[in-house]
Design an enzyme around this catalytic site. Structure first.
Site, PDB file in Angstrom:
ATOM      1  N   ASN A   1       0.873  -1.173   0.000  1.00 56.40           N
ATOM      2  CA  ASN A   1       0.000   0.000   0.000  1.00 56.40           C
ATOM      3  C   ASN A   1       0.907   1.218   0.000  1.00 56.40           C
ATOM      4  OD1 ASN A   1      -1.732   2.076   0.519  1.00 56.40           O
ATOM      5  ND2 ASN A   1      -2.661   1.152   2.331  1.00 56.40           N
TER       6      ASN A   1
ATOM      7  N   ASN B   1      -8.435   7.076  10.177  1.00 52.14           N
ATOM      8  CA  ASN B   1      -7.976   8.438   9.998  1.00 52.14           C
ATOM      9  C   ASN B   1      -8.792   9.098   8.893  1.00 52.14           C
ATOM     10  OD1 ASN B   1      -6.276  10.420  10.844  1.00 52.14           O
ATOM     11  ND2 ASN B   1      -4.484   9.102  10.643  1.00 52.14           N
ATOM     12  N   GLY B   2      -8.920   8.372   7.774  1.00 52.44           N
ATOM     13  CA  GLY B   2      -9.948   8.714   6.794  1.00 52.44           C
ATOM     14  C   GLY B   2     -11.216   7.984   7.229  1.00 52.44           C
TER      15      GLY B   2
ATOM     16  N   GLU C   1      -7.805  -4.957   5.060  1.00 49.23           N
ATOM     17  CA  GLU C   1      -7.690  -4.664   3.629  1.00 49.23           C
ATOM     18  C   GLU C   1      -6.583  -5.490   2.985  1.00 49.23           C
ATOM     19  OE1 GLU C   1      -7.871  -0.598   5.146  1.00 49.23           O
ATOM     20  OE2 GLU C   1      -8.691  -0.023   3.207  1.00 49.23           O
TER      21      GLU C   1
ATOM     22  N   ARG D   1      -9.471  15.798   7.538  1.00 47.10           N
ATOM     23  CA  ARG D   1     -10.260  16.276   6.390  1.00 47.10           C
ATOM     24  C   ARG D   1     -11.625  16.769   6.853  1.00 47.10           C
ATOM     25  NH1 ARG D   1      -9.707  10.855   3.086  1.00 47.10           N
ATOM     26  NH2 ARG D   1      -7.535  10.525   3.679  1.00 47.10           N
TER      27      ARG D   1
ATOM     28  N   VAL E   1     -10.792   3.973  14.604  1.00 46.05           N
ATOM     29  CA  VAL E   1     -11.729   4.589  15.544  1.00 46.05           C
ATOM     30  C   VAL E   1     -12.933   3.670  15.763  1.00 46.05           C
ATOM     31  CG1 VAL E   1     -13.216   6.590  15.953  1.00 46.05           C
ATOM     32  CG2 VAL E   1     -11.004   6.897  14.809  1.00 46.05           C
TER      33      VAL E   1
ATOM     34  N   GLU F   1     -13.230   0.495  15.539  1.00 51.73           N
ATOM     35  CA  GLU F   1     -12.953  -0.740  16.285  1.00 51.73           C
ATOM     36  C   GLU F   1     -12.594  -0.474  17.737  1.00 51.73           C
ATOM     37  OE1 GLU F   1      -9.993  -3.063  14.092  1.00 51.73           O
ATOM     38  OE2 GLU F   1     -11.007  -2.518  12.231  1.00 51.73           O
TER      39      GLU F   1
ATOM     40  N   PHE G   1      -7.901  10.093  17.972  1.00 46.16           N
ATOM     41  CA  PHE G   1      -9.045  10.017  18.883  1.00 46.16           C
ATOM     42  C   PHE G   1      -8.657   9.677  20.317  1.00 46.16           C
ATOM     43  CE2 PHE G   1     -13.241  10.691  17.065  1.00 46.16           C
ATOM     44  CZ  PHE G   1     -12.857  11.065  15.793  1.00 46.16           C
ATOM     45  N   ARG G   2      -7.500   9.028  20.501  1.00 40.58           N
ATOM     46  CA  ARG G   2      -7.064   8.755  21.877  1.00 40.58           C
ATOM     47  C   ARG G   2      -6.739  10.072  22.569  1.00 40.58           C
ATOM     48  NH1 ARG G   2      -3.381   4.179  19.282  1.00 40.58           N
ATOM     49  NH2 ARG G   2      -3.487   5.807  17.720  1.00 40.58           N
TER      50      ARG G   2
HETATM   51  P1  ADP Z   1      -5.974   4.748   8.473  1.00 41.43           P
HETATM   52  O1  ADP Z   1      -7.181   5.477   7.990  1.00 41.43           O
HETATM   53  O2  ADP Z   1      -4.721   5.564   8.441  1.00 41.43           O
HETATM   54  O3  ADP Z   1      -5.834   3.336   7.940  1.00 41.43           O
HETATM   55  P2  ADP Z   1      -6.749   3.504  10.981  1.00 41.43           P
HETATM   56  O4  ADP Z   1      -7.945   2.792  10.506  1.00 41.43           O
HETATM   57  O5  ADP Z   1      -5.578   2.695  11.452  1.00 41.43           O
HETATM   58  O6  ADP Z   1      -6.229   4.627  10.007  1.00 41.43           O
HETATM   59  O7  ADP Z   1      -7.191   4.462  12.174  1.00 41.43           O
HETATM   60  C1  ADP Z   1      -6.269   5.285  12.810  1.00 41.43           C
HETATM   61  C2  ADP Z   1      -6.979   6.113  13.855  1.00 41.43           C
HETATM   62  O8  ADP Z   1      -7.669   5.246  14.765  1.00 41.43           O
HETATM   63  C3  ADP Z   1      -6.030   6.908  14.750  1.00 41.43           C
HETATM   64  O9  ADP Z   1      -5.729   8.156  14.188  1.00 41.43           O
HETATM   65  C4  ADP Z   1      -6.831   7.065  16.009  1.00 41.43           C
HETATM   66  O10 ADP Z   1      -7.613   8.250  15.914  1.00 41.43           O
HETATM   67  C5  ADP Z   1      -7.777   5.884  16.025  1.00 41.43           C
HETATM   68  N1  ADP Z   1      -7.474   4.925  17.083  1.00 41.43           N
HETATM   69  C6  ADP Z   1      -6.567   3.950  17.080  1.00 41.43           C
HETATM   70  N2  ADP Z   1      -6.576   3.273  18.255  1.00 41.43           N
HETATM   71  C7  ADP Z   1      -7.517   3.848  19.018  1.00 41.43           C
HETATM   72  C8  ADP Z   1      -8.020   3.628  20.336  1.00 41.43           C
HETATM   73  N3  ADP Z   1      -7.548   2.649  21.122  1.00 41.43           N
HETATM   74  N4  ADP Z   1      -9.001   4.433  20.777  1.00 41.43           N
HETATM   75  C9  ADP Z   1      -9.501   5.421  19.997  1.00 41.43           C
HETATM   76  N5  ADP Z   1      -9.069   5.677  18.765  1.00 41.43           N
HETATM   77  C10 ADP Z   1      -8.099   4.921  18.282  1.00 41.43           C
END
Ligand code: ADP
Length: 398
Positions: free
Chosen positions: A7, A212-213, A385, A242, A332, A334, A284-285
Site C-alpha cells: 500500500n 484516519n480517513g 484490507e 479532512r 476509531v 474498532e 481520537f485517543r
Molecule cells: P488509516 O485510515 O490511516 O488506515 P486507521 O484505521 O488505522 O487509520 O485508524 C487510525 C486512527 O484510529 C487513529 O488516528 C486514532 O484516531 C484511532 N485509534 C486507534 N486506536 C484507538 C483507540 N484505542 N481508541 C480510539 N481511537 C483509536
C-alpha cells in the site's frame, strides 16, 4: 505460498507478507516520511517478522529506495522475497476511475492507465504507480495485481453517483462520485454476513469505516448503493484531518477573501481540517484525553464528528428502508466505544440499541455490541484490507 501486499501512499509504504488461505501474517512493516528528513528517535522503516522488529534509521529519499530497503530487511529477517516463491504481489490502488472495477493483472498498459488517472487522485495514484513499478523490477516473474479502492462502488445507482452540475462539464472531466475504502467496505460487509450466518444477498447493511480517513456505505444485498466519499476522499464524514462535506461556497470565499491559492485550500481541507482543525489534534485517543480535561474545542470536535456521522446513518436508514446490521470498523470504529455509543444513541424506536457492557468490552474479534435479541445487529468487525487484497490477487492469478 504467500502474497506480498503493498500500500504505497504519498509519503509512506505499508506492506504485509501473508498467507491468503490462513490469513497468517509472516511479516509486515511501514516505511515513513519518504522524501523527508530523518526524525530523531523515530525509525524511517519498521519491519516486523516472527516477533522481532528490524529498523532502518536513515532517510528514505523516494519510494523505489524505500521498497529496495524493505526487500533488504526481508532478507535480513530470513525471508528473501526473490527466493520465496510468492504467488503474487497485490497493490492497493486508490483510484480506478471509470476504467478499473475488478482486480487487474498489471501490464505496461495498466500502469499507464493508472498514471493517467492521477488527475483524479494526484496524491495517491502516482505513489501507487511507483510502488508497482519498483515491485515489478525487484520481483520479475511474480504476477502483480492492482486492487482498486473505488471498485466496490462502481455500480452505485445513477442517482447516488451523479453530482447535480452541468452534465457536459461532468462528463468531460470525470466529475461523479466514485467512493473510496471500497476494499474495506466489501470485506467487512462480507464478514458481517459470515458472522451472522446469513447470505450477503439477504442483508441490508450500513458499514461505518472510521479510521484516519472515514467513510460510510449503504449496502443492499451485497452491493453498495451509496457511500459518503465522492470524486475524491474529501467528501462525506468529518475525518482526522479532512473536513468532509462543506458548502462549496466556502472555497470561493477563501480564495476571494483570504487570498488563498488552490493548493492552500486543498491543504487546508485535506490536512488541517476535520478533528484536527477544530481541536488541534487528530488522534481520537488524544481527543478523548483532552475531553476528559474539560477542553471545549476537543468536545466540539467530537460533537461535530458525531453530528455528521448520525446525519449519514439517518440518510442510509431511509435509503435502505430496512437495516439488518450496522457495523463499525477501522481504527476509531474498532476501538472507540464513546464514538459508537454516541453515533447510535436514542435510536431505539428504529430497533437500534447498543449494550453498554458489550460496547466497552476489551475484545478485538468480530462481535455484537447490540443486546441479545435486538432487531438490528450492531457489530464491531475488524477490517483487513491486506487480506482482502491478497485474496483478490490469488483469485485472479489462480
Ligand atoms: P488509516 O485510515 O490511516 O488506515 P486507521 O484505521 O488505522 O487509520 O485508524 C487510525 C486512527 O484510529 C487513529 O488516528 C486514532 O484516531 C484511532 N485509534 C486507534 N486506536 C484507538 C483507540 N484505542 N481508541 C480510539 N481511537 C483509536
Amino acid at each position: 505460498m504467500n502474497v506480498l501486499v503493498i500500500n504505497s501512499g504519498s509519503s509512506s509504504i505499508k506492506y504485509q507478507l501473508l498467507d491468503p488461505d490462513s490469513a497468517d501474517v509472516v511479516a509486515s512493516g511501514v516505511v515513513q516520511r519518504i522524501g523527508e528528513p530523518v526524525a530523531e528517535g523515530s525509525p524511517s522503516i519498521e519491519h516486523k517478522s516472527a516477533g522481532r522488529t528490524f529498523e532502518h534509521d536513515g532517510a528514505v529519499p523516494d519510494h523505489a529506495t524505500g521498497l529496495k530497503l524493505v526487500f533488504d530487511l526481508f532478507a535480513e529477517s530470513g525471508h528473501d522475497l526473490a527466493e520465496a516463491g510468492l504467488r503474487a504481489v497485490g497493490h492497493r490502488v486508490v483510484h480506478g476511475g471509470e476504467i478499473f472495477y475488478e482486480p487487474t493483472l498489471v501490464t505496461d498498459e495498466v500502469i499507464r492507465a493508472i498514471a493517467e488517472l492521477s488527475t483524479l487522485a494526484p496524491l495517491h495514484n502516482p505513489a501507487n504507480v511507483v510502488g508497482i513499478e519498483s515491485a515489478r523490477e525487484l520481483l520479475p516473474g511474480v504476477p502483480q495485481v492492482a486492487v482498486f479502492d473505488t471498485a466496490f462502488f462502481h455500480g452505485l445507482p445513477a442517482a447516488a453517483k451523479t453530482y447535480a452540475i452541468d452534465a457536459k462539464v461532468a462528463a468531460e472531466y470525470g466529475v461523479r462520485r466514485y467512493g473510496f475504502h471500497g476494499t474495506s467496505h466489501e470485506y467487512v460487509s462480507g464478514q458481517v454476513a459470515d458472522f451472522l450466518g446469513r447470505d450477503r444477498t439477504e442483508l441490508n447493511q450500513i458499514v461505518l469505516h472510521l479510521g484516519n480517513g472515514a467513510s460510510a456505505s449503504a449496502v443492499r444485498g451485497g452491493k453498495a448503493v451509496d457511500t459518503t466519499m465522492g470524486l475524491t476522499p474529501l467528501e462525506g464524514l468529518v475525518m482526522g484531518t479532512r473536513s468532509g462535506d462543506l458548502d462549496p461556497g466556502i472555497i470561493f470565499h477563501l480564495i476571494r477573501e483570504a487570498g488563498m491559492g488552490v493548493d492552500e485550500v486543498d491543504n487546508l481541507l485535506n490536512r488541517e481540517s476535520g478533528i484536527k482543525g477544530v481541536s488541534g489534534v487528530n488522534d481520537f485517543r488524544e481527543l478523548g484525553r483532552l475531553i476528559g480535561t474539560g477542553d471545549a474545542a476537543a468536545k466540539l470536535a467530537f460533537d461535530v464528528y458525531i453530528h455528521r456521522l448520525r446525519r449519514y446513518i439517518g440518510a442510509y436508514l431511509v435509503e435502505l428502508g430496512r437495516v439488518d446490521a450496522i457495523t463499525f470498523t477501522a481504527g476509531v470504529g474498532e476501538n472507540d466505544a464513546a464514538v459508537r455509543a454516541a453515533a447510535l444513541a436514542g435510536l431505539e424506536r428504529y430497533g437500534i440499541r447498543v449494550d453498554e457492557a458489550r460496547n466497552t468490552a476489551k475484545d478485538r474479534s468480530a462481535r455484537y455490541i447490540s443486546p441479545k435479541g435486538a432487531e438490528v445487529a450492531v457489530l464491531v468487525v475488524p477490517t483487513n484490507e491486506e487480506l482482502a487484497i491478497a485474496r483478490a490477487a490469488v483469485r485472479l492469478v489462480g
